[in-house]
Write a protein that holds these residues in place. Structure first.
Motif, PDB file in Angstrom:
ATOM      1  N   UNK A  12      11.307 -59.111  34.985  1.00  0.00           N
ATOM      2  CA  UNK A  12      12.374 -59.890  34.354  1.00  0.00           C
ATOM      3  C   UNK A  12      12.210 -59.899  32.842  1.00  0.00           C
ATOM      4  N   UNK A  13      10.982 -59.956  32.364  1.00  0.00           N
ATOM      5  CA  UNK A  13      10.738 -59.898  30.930  1.00  0.00           C
ATOM      6  C   UNK A  13      11.062 -58.519  30.371  1.00  0.00           C
TER       7      UNK A  13
ATOM      8  N   UNK B  73      20.532 -58.236  33.759  1.00  0.00           N
ATOM      9  CA  UNK B  73      20.157 -56.827  33.725  1.00  0.00           C
ATOM     10  C   UNK B  73      19.290 -56.469  34.923  1.00  0.00           C
ATOM     11  N   UNK B  74      18.448 -57.401  35.326  1.00  0.00           N
ATOM     12  CA  UNK B  74      17.593 -57.146  36.489  1.00  0.00           C
ATOM     13  C   UNK B  74      18.430 -56.966  37.748  1.00  0.00           C
ATOM     14  N   UNK B  75      19.487 -57.769  37.906  1.00  0.00           N
ATOM     15  CA  UNK B  75      20.359 -57.648  39.073  1.00  0.00           C
ATOM     16  C   UNK B  75      21.067 -56.297  39.073  1.00  0.00           C
TER      17      UNK B  75
ATOM     18  N   UNK C 214      12.084 -52.969  48.875  1.00  0.00           N
ATOM     19  CA  UNK C 214      11.474 -54.294  48.776  1.00  0.00           C
ATOM     20  C   UNK C 214      11.568 -54.847  47.353  1.00  0.00           C
ATOM     21  N   UNK C 215      11.367 -53.984  46.375  1.00  0.00           N
ATOM     22  CA  UNK C 215      11.490 -54.404  44.981  1.00  0.00           C
ATOM     23  C   UNK C 215      12.911 -54.839  44.670  1.00  0.00           C
ATOM     24  N   UNK C 216      13.876 -54.069  45.136  1.00  0.00           N
ATOM     25  CA  UNK C 216      15.275 -54.407  44.894  1.00  0.00           C
ATOM     26  C   UNK C 216      15.648 -55.740  45.529  1.00  0.00           C
ATOM     27  N   UNK C 217      15.221 -55.951  46.772  1.00  0.00           N
ATOM     28  CA  UNK C 217      15.545 -57.196  47.472  1.00  0.00           C
ATOM     29  C   UNK C 217      14.949 -58.399  46.749  1.00  0.00           C
ATOM     30  N   UNK C 218      13.667 -58.311  46.400  1.00  0.00           N
ATOM     31  CA  UNK C 218      12.993 -59.436  45.748  1.00  0.00           C
ATOM     32  C   UNK C 218      13.586 -59.713  44.369  1.00  0.00           C
ATOM     33  N   UNK C 219      13.812 -58.667  43.606  1.00  0.00           N
ATOM     34  CA  UNK C 219      14.329 -58.829  42.251  1.00  0.00           C
ATOM     35  C   UNK C 219      15.736 -59.413  42.268  1.00  0.00           C
TER      36      UNK C 219
ATOM     37  N   UNK D 128      16.492 -63.270  40.913  1.00  0.00           N
ATOM     38  CA  UNK D 128      17.357 -63.287  39.731  1.00  0.00           C
ATOM     39  C   UNK D 128      18.647 -64.061  39.985  1.00  0.00           C
ATOM     40  N   UNK D 129      19.284 -63.818  41.127  1.00  0.00           N
ATOM     41  CA  UNK D 129      20.546 -64.490  41.415  1.00  0.00           C
ATOM     42  C   UNK D 129      20.346 -65.990  41.636  1.00  0.00           C
TER      43      UNK D 129
END
Length: 282
Positions: free
Chosen positions: A137-138, A145-147, A178-183, A187-188
């Protein structure tokens, strides 16, 4: 993390009914422990009684409607809520976790090995949420942007899944998913709490749960429709459905199309969810 692997071992080495029996036993033991150890509720105080009476004066539908209105109190909040619902709905609609023989057909693994795969996925999810989400996120400079990145990553990983053997799938596609799901999830959820008025965060979250439940009801009907469409257009080909279940290749392509559309909509929603001051600055 270890539960699915234990179930896989029981299925393979004991009996096919052993995982279900073990789950029932764990549930019974947990219930007994909860009854014995958890403290009983204290008698309601006068304040609690007063709040309960005030709540009863309003009909349940009126409360739900007020909560719903709190979700559209601003364009930024409505966009964030819509993004949460969209991601949740597309994830459920395109999931292959409930396809009985997906992994067996796609990779040729045995049924019990799905338990080991599930444990691996949950372990990756734990590592990502505990160690990677914060720093990422940083790096991206914020949740929006992360989403957008996570949606593109999910789309790419879903598409490439059709072309990867099992070992490559384990070390590349699964971590990416897994990274996409968690991020996306972190974020949302953070965006909703950021843009929601402090005095109505509870109402917003309650309404969001209701909306997600309503959206979830439509998923089985939509999946049934998708199965019918896939069967109709691919009947007689090598990708035809088998015993009512879509061919893995066909299902992955359908999921890819869904995530392409979802990524496009999410990009627009992330723009709308920006604070007005930030838009003017740009």
């Amino acid at each position: 993390v270890v539960g699915p692997s234990i179930g896989a071992l029981l299925y393979k080495n004991v009996d096919i009914r052993a995982p279900a029996a073990a789950s029932c036993l764990v549930f019974v033991v947990t219930s007994i422990v909860a009854v014995v150890l958890l403290p009983r509720d204290d008698p309601m105080t006068q304040t609690t009684i007063k709040e309960a009476k005030m709540q009863e004066e309003k009909s349940r539908l009126a409360v739900i409607w007020e909560n719903m209105k709190s979700c559209i109190s601003s364009v930024q909040l409505a966009s964030s809520v819509a993004a949460v619902v969209l991601v949740g709905w597309v994830s459920r609609a395109t999931s292959y976790a409930n396809l009985p023989s997906y992994y067996e057909t796609r990779f040729g693994i045995e049924s019990h090995e799905r338990g080991f795969l599930t444990s691996y996925q949950q372990l990756l999810n734990f590592i990502v949420q505990s160690s990677l989400v914060g720093p990422l996120l940083q790096v991206f400079g914020g949740e929006r942007r992360a989403v957008s990145f996570a949606a593109i990553l999910m789309t790419t990983a879903t598409f490439l899944e059709n072309f990867t053997p099992f070992r490559v799938y384990l070390v590349t596609i699964t971590p990416a998913v897994m990274l996409s799901i968690a991020l996306t999830s972190v974020s949302l959820n953070a965006l909703v709490t950021q843009v929601a008025p402090k005095e109505s965060i509870g109402s917003v979250l309650a309404a969001l749960d209701v909306i997600m439940s309503v959206a979830g009801v439509s998923v089985p009907f939509y999946r049934t429709l998708l199965f019918s469409v896939i069967e109709k257009f691919l009947h007689g080909t090598r990708y035809a459905s088998h015993e009512g279940e879509p061919h893995p290749t066909a299902w992955i392509m359908v999921a890819t199309v869904h995530w392409i559309l979802a990524s496009s909509v999410l990009s627009i929603l992330m723009v709308w969810s920006r604070p007005k001051e930030h838009k003017k600055a740009q």
